[in-house]
Design a protein around this motif. Sequence first.
Motif, PDB file in Angstrom:
ATOM      1  N   VAL A  86      12.071  -6.682 -10.100  1.00  0.00           N
ATOM      2  CA  VAL A  86      10.615  -6.717  -9.917  1.00  0.00           C
ATOM      3  C   VAL A  86      10.264  -6.431  -8.461  1.00  0.00           C
ATOM      4  O   VAL A  86       9.303  -5.702  -8.172  1.00  0.00           O
ATOM      5  N   ALA A  87      11.034  -6.986  -7.532  1.00  0.00           N
ATOM      6  CA  ALA A  87      10.784  -6.708  -6.122  1.00  0.00           C
ATOM      7  C   ALA A  87      11.008  -5.229  -5.811  1.00  0.00           C
ATOM      8  O   ALA A  87      10.252  -4.624  -5.044  1.00  0.00           O
ATOM      9  N   ARG A  88      12.040  -4.632  -6.421  1.00  0.00           N
ATOM     10  CA  ARG A  88      12.271  -3.198  -6.211  1.00  0.00           C
ATOM     11  C   ARG A  88      11.107  -2.377  -6.773  1.00  0.00           C
ATOM     12  O   ARG A  88      10.662  -1.414  -6.142  1.00  0.00           O
ATOM     13  N   ARG A  89      10.621  -2.763  -7.932  1.00  0.00           N
ATOM     14  CA  ARG A  89       9.500  -2.039  -8.518  1.00  0.00           C
ATOM     15  C   ARG A  89       8.248  -2.199  -7.656  1.00  0.00           C
ATOM     16  O   ARG A  89       7.439  -1.272  -7.545  1.00  0.00           O
ATOM     17  N   GLY A  90       8.095  -3.371  -7.028  1.00  0.00           N
ATOM     18  CA  GLY A  90       6.959  -3.574  -6.137  1.00  0.00           C
ATOM     19  C   GLY A  90       7.000  -2.647  -4.937  1.00  0.00           C
ATOM     20  O   GLY A  90       5.968  -2.139  -4.498  1.00  0.00           O
ATOM     21  N   MET A  91       8.196  -2.416  -4.402  1.00  0.00           N
ATOM     22  CA  MET A  91       8.313  -1.489  -3.282  1.00  0.00           C
ATOM     23  C   MET A  91       8.185  -0.046  -3.734  1.00  0.00           C
ATOM     24  O   MET A  91       7.739   0.815  -2.974  1.00  0.00           O
ATOM     25  N   ARG A  92       8.564   0.232  -4.985  1.00  0.00           N
ATOM     26  CA  ARG A  92       8.487   1.604  -5.482  1.00  0.00           C
ATOM     27  C   ARG A  92       7.070   1.976  -5.948  1.00  0.00           C
ATOM     28  O   ARG A  92       6.594   3.073  -5.679  1.00  0.00           O
ATOM     29  N   SER A 150       0.836  -1.197   0.000  1.00  0.00           N
ATOM     30  CA  SER A 150       0.000   0.000   0.000  1.00  0.00           C
ATOM     31  C   SER A 150       0.873   1.251   0.000  1.00  0.00           C
ATOM     32  O   SER A 150       2.095   1.193   0.194  1.00  0.00           O
ATOM     33  N   THR A 151       0.236   2.391  -0.187  1.00  0.00           N
ATOM     34  CA  THR A 151       0.965   3.659  -0.186  1.00  0.00           C
ATOM     35  C   THR A 151       1.623   3.917   1.165  1.00  0.00           C
ATOM     36  O   THR A 151       2.779   4.363   1.238  1.00  0.00           O
ATOM     37  N   ALA A 152       0.904   3.636   2.244  1.00  0.00           N
ATOM     38  CA  ALA A 152       1.461   3.851   3.585  1.00  0.00           C
ATOM     39  C   ALA A 152       2.683   2.975   3.820  1.00  0.00           C
ATOM     40  O   ALA A 152       3.680   3.429   4.402  1.00  0.00           O
ATOM     41  N   GLU A 153       2.641   1.733   3.357  1.00  0.00           N
ATOM     42  CA  GLU A 153       3.782   0.838   3.533  1.00  0.00           C
ATOM     43  C   GLU A 153       4.990   1.338   2.756  1.00  0.00           C
ATOM     44  O   GLU A 153       6.123   1.296   3.254  1.00  0.00           O
ATOM     45  N   ARG A 154       4.758   1.807   1.540  1.00  0.00           N
ATOM     46  CA  ARG A 154       5.883   2.259   0.719  1.00  0.00           C
ATOM     47  C   ARG A 154       6.521   3.513   1.305  1.00  0.00           C
ATOM     48  O   ARG A 154       7.754   3.629   1.329  1.00  0.00           O
ATOM     49  N   TRP A 155       5.711   4.445   1.795  1.00  0.00           N
ATOM     50  CA  TRP A 155       6.278   5.657   2.386  1.00  0.00           C
ATOM     51  C   TRP A 155       6.983   5.356   3.706  1.00  0.00           C
ATOM     52  O   TRP A 155       8.007   5.966   4.031  1.00  0.00           O
ATOM     53  N   ALA A 156       6.454   4.415   4.475  1.00  0.00           N
ATOM     54  CA  ALA A 156       7.133   4.023   5.718  1.00  0.00           C
ATOM     55  C   ALA A 156       8.487   3.393   5.414  1.00  0.00           C
ATOM     56  O   ALA A 156       9.472   3.650   6.113  1.00  0.00           O
TER      57      ALA A 156
END
Length: 228
Positions: free
Chosen positions: A189-195, A24-30
Amino acid sequence: MNPPPEPARPPQSRQLPTHLRRFSTAERWAHRATALLTGVCVLTAACLYLPQLAQLVGRRALVVTLHQWTGAALPVPVLAALGSRALRADLGLLNRFGPHDRQWLRAVLRRDKRPSARPAHKFNAGQKLYAAWAAGATLVMLGTGLMMWFTHLTPLVWRTAATFVHDWLALTLGIVLAGHIGMAMGDPVARRGMRTGSVTRAWAEREHPLWQPEAEETRQPHRTPEPR
């Protein structure tokens, strides 16, 4: 006369999305805020302990202050994001270790790289162990750092022990973080998932086969629990 009935149409096959929502957006910003704070802590620590960097940067008092406040703020992003239901759900998954995780670890120890030998849910066993270690290390670093910061609150023997633990754990943390970054660099792909928050279906089926069916159902009001 009644019109002739229309011929029955063949049922349309449901088109599965090519991408799945992972964070989610909150997870990525955290994650970004935690990474930024951790980076500042590592850089300021290097400037404090390596004479070459200390001479190059100077302003030791400023570096110490920046290191102290950044370290104290390290848990804030995750605590602030606890209002996110997605983050709380992922923390629950990270805290759950099942038989498939033990199978994943055995395959890693045997260097068995077959996807079928490494079953994983949304997070594999390595990610769960890293998350647990990072959380524990952060709390220990915070506690020992506070003892070194507020010297009048603890006796000298406590501060001496805290300095020893803080210094050696910082070195270990730097090594583990380098490994974490190296693993991330090897998986775009994992990096893009976090981004971006999304990953490809093919990646999910290959790397996290036990999670992919649940990810499809996140679009529905019902959610399937992780297999035990």
